[in-house]
Design a protein around this motif. Structure first.
Motif, short mmCIF file in Angstrom:
data_model
loop_
_atom_site.label_atom_id
_atom_site.label_comp_id
_atom_site.label_asym_id
_atom_site.label_seq_id
_atom_site.Cartn_x
_atom_site.Cartn_y
_atom_site.Cartn_z
N PHE A 1 41.86 42.51 91.50
CA PHE A 1 40.51 42.59 90.92
C PHE A 1 39.60 43.53 91.71
CE2 PHE A 1 36.17 40.74 90.29
CZ PHE A 1 36.05 41.06 88.96
N SER B 1 35.93 39.05 83.33
CA SER B 1 37.38 39.03 83.29
C SER B 1 37.83 37.70 82.72
CB SER B 1 37.97 39.29 84.67
OG SER B 1 37.65 38.26 85.55
N ILE C 1 44.04 29.40 92.81
CA ILE C 1 42.59 29.26 92.84
C ILE C 1 42.10 29.10 94.27
CG2 ILE C 1 40.71 27.76 92.09
CD1 ILE C 1 42.45 27.17 89.63
N THR D 1 42.20 32.35 96.11
CA THR D 1 41.11 33.25 95.74
C THR D 1 39.82 32.85 96.45
OG1 THR D 1 42.14 33.57 93.58
CG2 THR D 1 39.83 34.20 93.78
N MET D 2 39.49 31.57 96.42
CA MET D 2 38.29 31.11 97.11
C MET D 2 38.37 31.41 98.60
SD MET D 2 36.56 27.36 97.61
CE MET D 2 37.76 26.71 98.76
N TYR E 1 37.67 35.14 99.38
CA TYR E 1 36.28 35.59 99.21
C TYR E 1 35.35 34.95 100.24
CZ TYR E 1 37.14 38.31 95.01
OH TYR E 1 37.57 39.27 94.13
N LEU E 2 35.58 33.69 100.56
CA LEU E 2 34.70 33.01 101.53
C LEU E 2 35.17 33.21 102.97
CD1 LEU E 2 33.95 29.58 99.78
CD2 LEU E 2 32.60 31.68 99.69
N PHE F 1 29.17 29.93 96.96
CA PHE F 1 29.29 31.39 96.92
C PHE F 1 27.93 32.07 97.08
CE2 PHE F 1 29.24 29.86 92.49
CZ PHE F 1 28.12 30.51 91.99
N ILE G 1 35.81 24.58 93.88
CA ILE G 1 36.73 25.69 94.11
C ILE G 1 36.81 26.57 92.87
CG2 ILE G 1 39.15 26.22 94.59
CD1 ILE G 1 39.17 23.60 96.18
N VAL G 2 36.91 25.92 91.73
CA VAL G 2 36.99 26.65 90.46
C VAL G 2 35.71 27.46 90.25
CG1 VAL G 2 36.95 26.31 87.96
CG2 VAL G 2 38.66 25.14 89.36
N THR H 1 33.76 28.67 92.48
CA THR H 1 33.73 29.81 93.41
C THR H 1 34.61 30.95 92.89
OG1 THR H 1 33.37 28.28 95.24
CG2 THR H 1 34.12 30.50 95.81
N MET H 2 35.84 30.60 92.49
CA MET H 2 36.72 31.63 91.96
C MET H 2 36.11 32.29 90.72
SD MET H 2 40.58 31.51 90.42
CE MET H 2 40.21 30.73 88.87
N TYR I 1 33.35 34.85 91.64
CA TYR I 1 33.80 36.10 92.26
C TYR I 1 34.62 36.96 91.30
CZ TYR I 1 32.03 35.02 96.90
OH TYR I 1 31.21 34.77 97.96
N LEU I 2 35.42 36.33 90.46
CA LEU I 2 36.25 37.10 89.53
C LEU I 2 35.53 37.38 88.21
CD1 LEU I 2 39.80 35.46 89.92
CD2 LEU I 2 38.89 37.46 91.10
N GLN I 3 34.27 36.94 88.11
CA GLN I 3 33.48 37.15 86.87
C GLN I 3 34.18 36.56 85.65
OE1 GLN I 3 32.38 41.50 88.67
NE2 GLN I 3 31.83 41.23 86.53
N LEU I 4 34.72 35.36 85.81
CA LEU I 4 35.36 34.65 84.69
C LEU I 4 34.29 33.86 83.96
CD1 LEU I 4 38.35 33.17 86.73
CD2 LEU I 4 38.52 35.04 85.08
N PHE J 1 36.07 29.67 82.42
CA PHE J 1 37.16 29.03 83.16
C PHE J 1 36.67 27.72 83.76
CE2 PHE J 1 40.30 28.20 86.36
CZ PHE J 1 41.47 28.72 85.82
#
Lengths: 299, 299
Positions: A244, A261, A272, A275-276, A279-280, B241, B272-273, B275-276, B279-282, B285
């Motif tokens: 990404f 996305s 998941i 990914t967290m 980034y953190l 985040f 967690i979800v 945060t992901m 960052y991933l611009q989902l 989700f």
């Protein structure tokens, strides 16, 4: 609790009652969860997604394969998607508290049982492959059902389990362990298809990008934008966040914004958390720190 | 499956056998998971973390409170941490498939039962509070066990459940619903404490920062660095985040790098979800797309 996923493909995408009967073989196990199933008319093929503990999962997959061999006759089958068996392919995917090696072992147990009890020749593929040329499923499937009656006589294509004789109606089946596949798409704020195509080339393996990324640039005409559509075939080694970030940077190069996305379908917790953590900048955070995972582990 | 967490605090941090007996009251429920328990000698206090489905969790918490009232005598108790009851406080925290309203209801059921069956006056706090001045636990606890024999006679401090009479040995107990608390620390690549203090002031509520952030700048002398140490008291409204990104930006202002960060203890999947997804611009989700969550929901 250990969890393995499987996404068996069956060569029936038109008679819903047949697919339902096959799916019911899994549903009768209380500790197996059917996450999804779908049929494709043109491909004349169905895909079932199930998750469960190793032993019942293997039993459910065997029962589904048996049922498919009773209800599907490949001599009458036509569809756009290449196929070689009533149960065409059975992948085993480690999801939680399981390693790839265990899935390889299980694929051999399942393959052996299918061959011995159902008289269907079985080929091991991907991580379970016994020869490099059998890693790639499409290599095995070349010639399809009709061609296999000759192909199976070739010493290079002796099946891993079962007789060197194609099952007259159910063909041959591939069984193998592989990594979880994540379908990940990134939408770009432009209608210039060439930008999506350039970015797809930058990240995909075949043209010099990440090893476990397949990518294409496509148009979303109804939205007037373009998309980089991807399969991440090993999110542990070519992780979502890295792919990404490179896409974002490449889009910048062309003066194009990343709109948003999407991840298609289900995702394992590990992807998941990973990914967290990236980034953190968490150096020390694993799935067992997630309350829900801890609860699952008590079952 | 619905999951609620509770982190009851007991006024015993020295006699391990007593704390074990209290914890055992929860362990005897097969569907309750004790995630953690710890004792603090100086505070003379112990903290237990448990998760489970609403009904058994309430039963376990009642049994623990009963056991604590039998084994702890506050007339003999001293420690650094303020306290008012053998079971000092019982928070109920929505973790999975539960809403705050349900936890408020449950806190009332539990409080009523403690008051009626054990004759311990109960005060509802935080989201369960019946008056604004009872939202903050330290407001309720002011005066502590010894002071409560007078305080309880004040019409403003009539308990929410039970007699206006302090239990002679077990005192009074606070029960209430609250959000999950995340302990989050960010390490900075400098030994200048004032930088950590300035950043803490920038993000914490009390000095103008995020509403649900408590923060301090501290030194980690053994590592020769400083840290912004935080409690996020509502990660849904002041998410990890956003706090992290502001800290990174503030650190940049002082020419200081963010070395890494840490989350202490357990985290709910939702955090967690979230945060992901950011960052991933989902855009689309949610937790139900996580395989492990889907499996838990089948129980």
């Amino acid at each position: 609790m250990k969890l393995i996923e499987s996404v068996p493909n069956f060569s029936e995408g038109r008679r819903e009652e047949v697919v339902r009967e096959i799916v019911d073989e899994a549903s009768k196990y209380s500790n197996i969860k059917v996450l999804d199933w779908s049929m494709d008319y043109d491909h004349n093929r169905s895909v079932v997604t199930l998750v469960g503990e190793p032993e019942p999962l293997i039993n459910a997959l065997f029962d589904m394969t048996k049922k498919a061999s009773e209800l599907i006759d490949l001599r009458d089958h036509n569809g756009e998607h290449p196929r070689m068996g009533a149960t065409d392919v059975i992948p085993l995917i480690p999801v939680m508290n399981t390693k790839m090696d265990e899935c390889v072992e299980l694929s051999k147990i399942l393959g052996k049982r299918i061959a011995e009890e159902l008289k269907i020749p079985v080929y091991l593929y991907e991580k379970s492959a016994t020869k490099p040329e059998r890693e790639n499923l499409s290599n095995i499937r070349k010639g399809q059902f009709e061609g296999f009656f000759e192909k199976i006589k070739n010493p290079d294509w002796v099946p891993d389990f079962g007789p060197a004789e194609v099952h007259p109606t159910a063909g041959v089946t591939a069984v193998g362990a592989r990594e979880y596949l994540i379908a990940f798409n990134v939408n770009l704020g432009t209608d210039r298809l060439e930008v999506a195509e350039k970015i797809a080339r930058a990240v995909r393996h075949i043209s010099g990008g990440f090893r476990y990324v397949k990518a294409l640039g496509i148009e979303l005409k109804d939205k007037g934008i373009v998309q980089v559509t991807m399969n991440l075939t090993n999110y542990k080694k070519s992780p979502i966040f890295r792919v990404f970030e490179v896409i974002k940077r490449e889009a910048q190069r062309y003066g194009v914004p990343v709109l948003n996305s999407e991840i298609v379908g289900m995702v394992p917790l590990k992807a998941i958390v990973q990914t967290m953590a990236w980034y953190l900048q968490l150096d020390d955070f694993k799935e067992d720190r997630v309350i829900e995972k801890k609860i699952l582990d008590t079952f």
